[in-house]
Enzyme design. Structure first.
Site, PDB file in Angstrom:
ATOM      1  CG  ASN A  21      32.936  37.379  35.953  1.00 27.88           C
ATOM      2  OD1 ASN A  21      34.078  36.979  35.742  1.00 27.88           O
ATOM      3  ND2 ASN A  21      31.878  36.579  35.892  1.00 27.88           N
TER       4      ASN A  21
ATOM      5  CG  HIS B 181      25.551  33.621  34.961  1.00 34.89           C
ATOM      6  ND1 HIS B 181      25.829  34.543  33.983  1.00 34.89           N
ATOM      7  CD2 HIS B 181      26.372  33.944  36.002  1.00 34.89           C
ATOM      8  CE1 HIS B 181      26.752  35.386  34.408  1.00 34.89           C
ATOM      9  NE2 HIS B 181      27.108  35.050  35.633  1.00 34.89           N
TER      10      HIS B 181
END
Length: 486
Positions: A324, A355
């Site tokens: 990522n 998140h």
């Protein structure tokens, strides 16, 4: 069992493809996602060939990219797409009205606050039975874009010449069909240059020493077919479930093996989504990074992972560097490089908050703090003993690869389990207290052998665990970092 099957084929978006979902055996939300991304891949070719800057003005390109992106949102998420549109419009009002000295603060609080509220609602609405492609994914990407632009406006970098965008430019940057579903986040200036047809020429000018129009690249290079030729490897993955009976009765090595392959099984869906997103952007001509050291076009601007670097990582930092990537750059830009102290813990906490609010996320990222510190300490303390020969270096790489995989097993599993109870069961079954003791010992070693203060003539450098050695303005170099001291 019937209720569970119904849930597997449910979605908050369109049900047009339900027959396809039933035939393939894939959840409907994943089928909708795949359909949109494949359509985006085809639309990206059309966008580059028939809606290029030579055929359409920037306003048309902005409008088409925005409308397609909104259509994807509605198709995949239905009325939940209103959340994404709401935060984008609210942030635009901040961008055009807020003082330049505070625009980044207001934008960060608004975007992260709205994201957190939506993440909390997901816990109660879906009750841990979340759809794998629910609306929070695009909302997370939009949050990155909103804050990235706000911080760039605040910083006022002269070389970027970023001014407050118009409404259509802002909507296009945040909602364009190329990156609305899975990202990645990119710089606003790069995107507007791409829409206006200046992206390639600006990148080539940065390599003026070798790219002066005499090497055949005075015209736009074509995207690499190796990048566009994505292998469709969609995997359906469900979270692992642990019962106390299963874990207590099986040998430790069996448990460890199960944990290792459970985490391995969770990666392909991310590999697939990010690789396909990379292909979509490259097909539109947006992924051009510049010329590599061999004078060949590089299409890594939108690359969000390095699979080989992930699977062969010999340190926790290397794993993070290659996973990522664009999110790592965002975390480094908005937090790690700006925090006056405690940069590592603050950045991991921000990553957890971004998140979501599931407890497993916080177990993962809080545990990652001492693991990162311990890995740095061990590497600095013992690595130089293994550089005398290739055989020693190879043995060190194998040992540190195994240690990195073990650390990932402990750290990442709560991210997949989400809830507190299965996480604590997992920790107890894997003798997590022994792992914690070893981490504390490594940190104690770190404090005992702190590096000396650099001299006035020595340039200080504090490596970030959230990006490679390249700056936030360019794509990180994908490497295993085996020969670089972290």
């Amino acid at each position: 069992m019937g209720e569970r099957a119904d849930t597997a084929f449910n979605t908050t978006g369109s049900k047009w493809l339900l027959p396809v979902s039933e035939i393939l055996g894939f959840p409907l939300d994943q089928v909708n996602f795949l359909a949109c991304q494949l359509f985006a891949l085809a639309a990206a070719f059309w966008f580059r060939l028939y809606l290029s800057p030579s055929h359409a003005n920037p306003l048309v390109r902005h409008a088409v990219a925005t409308l397609l992106g909104i259509a994807f949102l509605i198709f995949c998420f239905g009325w939940y797409s209103a959340h994404i549109l709401t935060v984008v419009v609210a942030s635009y009002l901040i961008i055009i009205n807020a003082d330049i000295n505070n625009v980044h603060k207001y934008s960060m609080v608004t975007a992260m606050g709205y994201l957190t509220v939506c993440q909390v609602s997901r816990v109660f609405i879906f009750n841990y039975g979340i759809l794998s492609t629910d609306f929070s994914g695009p909302l997370m990407i939009v949050t990155q874009k909103i804050t990235t632009l706000a911080f760039q406006l605040h910083d006022g970098k002269a070389e970027e010449r970023i001014v407050r965008p118009s409404l259509i430019e802002y909507l296009s940057y945040n909602l364009n069909f190329l990156s609305i579903l899975v990202g990645p986040c990119t710089n606003y200036k790069d995107y507007t240059d791409f829409i206006e047809g200046q992206h390639i020429s600006r990148r080539l000018r940065q390599h003026s020493g070798t790219c002066n129009g005499q090497n055949g690249y005075d015209k736009t290079p074509d995207p690499s077919p190796l990048v566009i030729g994505v292998v469709l490897n969609l995997s359906v993955y469900s979270r692992p479930h642990f019962s106390s009976e299963q874990l207590v009765q099986t040998p430790f090595l069996t448990r460890l093996t199960y944990a290792f392959f459970s985490i391995q099984a969770a990666r392909p869906k991310f590999y697939f989504a990010w690789t396909l997103a990379d292909a979509v952007n490259n097909a539109a001509g947006y992924g051009f990074l510049g010329m590599d050291e061999n004078g060949k076009p590089s299409w890594d601007l939108m690359c969000n992972l390095n699979i080989l670097g992930i699977e062969t990582a010999t340190s926790f930092k290397t794993f993070i560097d290659n996973w990522n990537i664009r999110t790592g750059i965002w975390l480094k830009t908005v937090c790690y490089d700006r925090a006056p102290r405690h940069r590592l813990p603050l950045t991991f906490v921000l990553s957890a908050l971004w998140h979501g609010v599931y407890p497993g996320y916080y177990f993962t990222f809080i545990t990652a703090i001492p693991i990162t510190m311990a890995a740095r300490t061990v590497r600095k303390s013992v690595r130089h003993y293994f550089l005398a020969s290739r055989a020693l270096k190879l043995s060190y790489d194998i040992l540190t690869w195994a240690a990195t995989q073990l650390a990932i097993c402990y750290t990442v599993m709560p991210f997949l389990l989400l809830a507190v109870e299965p996480t604590l069961i997992y920790y107890r079954s894997m003798y997590f207290h022994v792992h914690i003791i070893s981490i504390l010992a490594a940190i104690a070693l770190h404090h005992k052998h702190k590096p000396r203060e650099p001299s006035a003539t020595t340039k200080t450098f504090s490596p970030s665990p959230f990006s490679s050695s390249c700056s936030a303005q360019c794509q990180p170099v994908h490497s295993n970092n085996n020969d670089k001291v972290d």
